[in-house]
Design a protein around this motif. Structure first.
Motif, PDB file in Angstrom:
ATOM      1  N   GLN A 165       0.855  -1.188   0.000  1.00 39.01           N
ATOM      2  CA  GLN A 165       0.000   0.000   0.000  1.00 39.01           C
ATOM      3  C   GLN A 165       0.892   1.240   0.000  1.00 39.01           C
ATOM      4  O   GLN A 165       2.041   1.190   0.451  1.00 39.01           O
ATOM      5  CB  GLN A 165      -0.908   0.019   1.231  1.00 39.01           C
ATOM      6  N   PHE A 166       0.346   2.360  -0.483  1.00 34.06           N
ATOM      7  CA  PHE A 166       1.178   3.564  -0.511  1.00 34.06           C
ATOM      8  C   PHE A 166       1.458   4.047   0.904  1.00 34.06           C
ATOM      9  O   PHE A 166       0.650   3.884   1.813  1.00 34.06           O
ATOM     10  CB  PHE A 166       0.540   4.654  -1.375  1.00 34.06           C
ATOM     11  N   ILE A 167       2.632   4.631   1.074  1.00 31.32           N
ATOM     12  CA  ILE A 167       3.098   5.041   2.398  1.00 31.32           C
ATOM     13  C   ILE A 167       2.706   6.487   2.646  1.00 31.32           C
ATOM     14  O   ILE A 167       3.193   7.398   1.981  1.00 31.32           O
ATOM     15  CB  ILE A 167       4.628   4.865   2.510  1.00 31.32           C
ATOM     16  N   ARG A 168       1.831   6.691   3.616  1.00 29.69           N
ATOM     17  CA  ARG A 168       1.433   8.058   3.994  1.00 29.69           C
ATOM     18  C   ARG A 168       2.535   8.742   4.795  1.00 29.69           C
ATOM     19  O   ARG A 168       2.804   9.925   4.628  1.00 29.69           O
ATOM     20  CB  ARG A 168       0.138   8.027   4.810  1.00 29.69           C
ATOM     21  N   THR A 187      -4.361   5.187  15.734  1.00 31.07           N
ATOM     22  CA  THR A 187      -5.247   5.467  14.611  1.00 31.07           C
ATOM     23  C   THR A 187      -5.050   6.904  14.140  1.00 31.07           C
ATOM     24  O   THR A 187      -4.040   7.526  14.418  1.00 31.07           O
ATOM     25  CB  THR A 187      -6.720   5.248  15.016  1.00 31.07           C
ATOM     26  N   GLY A 188      -6.049   7.442  13.450  1.00 31.89           N
ATOM     27  CA  GLY A 188      -5.971   8.832  12.980  1.00 31.89           C
ATOM     28  C   GLY A 188      -5.143   8.916  11.717  1.00 31.89           C
ATOM     29  O   GLY A 188      -5.214   8.065  10.841  1.00 31.89           O
ATOM     30  N   THR A 189      -4.337   9.965  11.629  1.00 29.15           N
ATOM     31  CA  THR A 189      -3.533  10.171  10.433  1.00 29.15           C
ATOM     32  C   THR A 189      -2.381   9.185  10.352  1.00 29.15           C
ATOM     33  O   THR A 189      -1.756   9.051   9.308  1.00 29.15           O
ATOM     34  CB  THR A 189      -2.956  11.598  10.417  1.00 29.15           C
ATOM     35  N   GLY A 190      -2.105   8.506  11.464  1.00 25.20           N
ATOM     36  CA  GLY A 190      -1.052   7.501  11.436  1.00 25.20           C
ATOM     37  C   GLY A 190       0.334   8.004  11.730  1.00 25.20           C
ATOM     38  O   GLY A 190       1.304   7.286  11.525  1.00 25.20           O
ATOM     39  N   GLU A 191       0.484   9.229  12.221  1.00 22.48           N
ATOM     40  CA  GLU A 191       1.801   9.720  12.603  1.00 22.48           C
ATOM     41  C   GLU A 191       2.245   8.970  13.860  1.00 22.48           C
ATOM     42  O   GLU A 191       1.682   9.145  14.935  1.00 22.48           O
ATOM     43  CB  GLU A 191       1.757  11.223  12.864  1.00 22.48           C
ATOM     44  N   VAL A 192       3.251   8.128  13.716  1.00 22.41           N
ATOM     45  CA  VAL A 192       3.662   7.237  14.792  1.00 22.41           C
ATOM     46  C   VAL A 192       4.760   7.886  15.616  1.00 22.41           C
ATOM     47  O   VAL A 192       5.733   8.414  15.062  1.00 22.41           O
ATOM     48  CB  VAL A 192       4.173   5.901  14.225  1.00 22.41           C
ATOM     49  N   GLY A 228      -1.822   3.335   3.240  1.00 20.79           N
ATOM     50  CA  GLY A 228      -3.120   3.309   2.589  1.00 20.79           C
ATOM     51  C   GLY A 228      -3.983   4.512   2.867  1.00 20.79           C
ATOM     52  O   GLY A 228      -3.672   5.381   3.688  1.00 20.79           O
ATOM     53  N   ARG A 229      -5.123   4.544   2.159  1.00 15.38           N
ATOM     54  CA  ARG A 229      -6.037   5.691   2.260  1.00 15.38           C
ATOM     55  C   ARG A 229      -6.673   5.782   3.640  1.00 15.38           C
ATOM     56  O   ARG A 229      -6.780   6.848   4.227  1.00 15.38           O
ATOM     57  CB  ARG A 229      -7.111   5.575   1.174  1.00 15.38           C
ATOM     58  N   GLN A 230      -7.162   4.660   4.148  1.00 15.20           N
ATOM     59  CA  GLN A 230      -7.621   4.584   5.528  1.00 15.20           C
ATOM     60  C   GLN A 230      -6.463   3.981   6.313  1.00 15.20           C
ATOM     61  O   GLN A 230      -6.279   2.773   6.306  1.00 15.20           O
ATOM     62  CB  GLN A 230      -8.875   3.712   5.635  1.00 15.20           C
ATOM     63  N   PRO A 231      -5.657   4.812   6.973  1.00 15.29           N
ATOM     64  CA  PRO A 231      -4.331   4.359   7.390  1.00 15.29           C
ATOM     65  C   PRO A 231      -4.347   3.107   8.272  1.00 15.29           C
ATOM     66  O   PRO A 231      -5.054   3.041   9.274  1.00 15.29           O
ATOM     67  CB  PRO A 231      -3.758   5.542   8.154  1.00 15.29           C
ATOM     68  N   VAL A 232      -3.567   2.125   7.851  1.00 13.18           N
ATOM     69  CA  VAL A 232      -3.213   0.995   8.695  1.00 13.18           C
ATOM     70  C   VAL A 232      -1.843   1.330   9.274  1.00 13.18           C
ATOM     71  O   VAL A 232      -0.885   1.564   8.535  1.00 13.18           O
ATOM     72  CB  VAL A 232      -3.140  -0.313   7.884  1.00 13.18           C
ATOM     73  N   VAL A 233      -1.747   1.385  10.591  1.00 13.44           N
ATOM     74  CA  VAL A 233      -0.524   1.838  11.236  1.00 13.44           C
ATOM     75  C   VAL A 233       0.265   0.618  11.713  1.00 13.44           C
ATOM     76  O   VAL A 233      -0.217  -0.163  12.537  1.00 13.44           O
ATOM     77  CB  VAL A 233      -0.823   2.783  12.406  1.00 13.44           C
TER      78      VAL A 233
END
Length: 350
Positions: free
Chosen positions: A255-258, A304-309, A278-283
């Motif tokens: 999947q594309f990397i946000r 969850t959320g935008t996926g900023e870890v 992905g579009r609905q972020p899988v973190v």
């Protein structure tokens, strides 16, 4: 005669057993697998409370903690204006009360002597937080129409790595520099200038001739940086050894990397990354060897959320991740556990 038959039968059985084992080993191959155990080591209730109800220990999410060289968690207590050090299991703690005029840090790092370095809300100055609660500004390059420090790292006894950006009317300049404990720039590792028109220029003789998106520095001085790629499904990773030698590999996903965050390096040199996919972020978290071999991957619990870890890695390879639920702010600890599995050789060699 009977003795000969028994001996012959035993030889046949041994031969059969050897053939079975040889066939098994010919088809299957032992492969080291890594699983992760997770539990919450710190939690703060953030549900609405009645007036005058005492507020418990607070820490900022997502940037307000670090891990020192002993594996202890150092956490920002906003309400108490303190830096609180917790044992690795979160059960015991010590408190350093900050002076009234001390800037409350937004992000912190800890050097090998236990001194804390941080950037505050203005993000213009790196400040050292001493053990007695006093502070000392140690670095700033504020200039231009706008300036802010994006990230910091620390190595040894106060050697800093600073990533900052300066904005002018029609361009910005983004840098990664190494700074001496005395606050002097030792090396500009990366410098990229980009204009609104799309023109780009890298600094002359920089060791990293590209724009750095994220970085981390290990306890031995190894620097790992992540940078963008024309392929949205990949990120380029550069490892700079203390000797200055560089090596590169690529993280590639289905999947594309946000976003891609470098979370830390353990004592074996293995590197952990936090990815939002992905579009609905899988973190997820992925772990690589220093040479770029993928070791393991797992989904991060409750992130969850935008996926900023946001996470930290101790020398033993334990991963600490900050997250928020509807009722609490938490820091979870992920501990690796190795086991051996037998897998078909055709799959193991892929």
């Amino acid at each position: 005669m009977r003795s000969w038959v028994l001996e012959h039968r035993n030889l046949v059985l041994v031969g059969l057993a050897v053939a079975i084992v040889a066939g098994f080993l010919g088809y299957f191959k032992p492969q080291k697998a890594e699983t992760w155990q997770v539990w919450t080591v710190l939690s703060q209730d953030i549900r609405p409370q009645e007036p005058n109800t005492p507020i418990g220990e607070r820490f900022r999410n997502p940037l307000g903690f670090a891990v020192d060289s002993k594996g202890s968690l150092v956490v920002i207590d906003e309400q108490g204006r303190s830096l609180v050090s917790y044992s690795p299991d979160g059960k015991s703690r010590s408190v350093t009360k900050l002076g009234q005029d001390a800037p409350l840090p937004l992000r912190i790092e800890v050097d090998e002597t236990g001194l804390v370095y941080g950037i505050d809300n203005d993000r213009k100055v790196v400040t050292r937080y001493n053990n007695d609660g006093s502070t000392l500004p140690v670095f700033s390059q504020a200039a231009g129409e706008a300036y802010f420090i994006e990230s910091i790292g620390v190595f040894g006894s106060g050697t800093l790595y600073v990533q900052d950006v300066t904005f002018e009317r029609d361009r910005y300049t983004r840098k990664l520099i190494r700074v001496s404990p005395g606050g002097q720039i030792v090396t500009t590792l990366s410098q990229v200038e980009k204009s609104k028109g799309g023109d780009s220029r890298t600094g002359e003789k920089t060791q990293l001739p590209f724009e750095v998106d994220d970085f981390v520095v290990g306890h031995d001085g190894t620097l790992v940086v992540a940078s963008g790629s024309p392929d949205p499904y990949s990120r380029d990773i550069t490892r700079v050894a203390p000797s200055g030698k560089t090596a590169r590999f690529t993280i590639r996903e289905k999947q594309f990397i946000r976003s891609c965050r470098v979370l830390g390096i353990d004592s074996h040199g293995d590197i952990l990354f936090g990815l939002a996919l992905g579009r609905q972020p899988v973190v997820t978290c992925v772990k690589y060897t220093s040479s770029g071999q993928r070791i393991s991957e797992f989904t991060l619990k409750g992130v969850t959320g935008t996926g900023e870890v946001t996470g930290r890695v101790d020398q033993a390879g334990n991963l600490y991740i900050s997250r928020v639920s509807e009722s609490a702010r938490c820091i979870d600890k992920y501990s690796p556990k190795s086991e051996v599995k037998w897998v078909p050789r055709a799959l193991a060699d892929k």
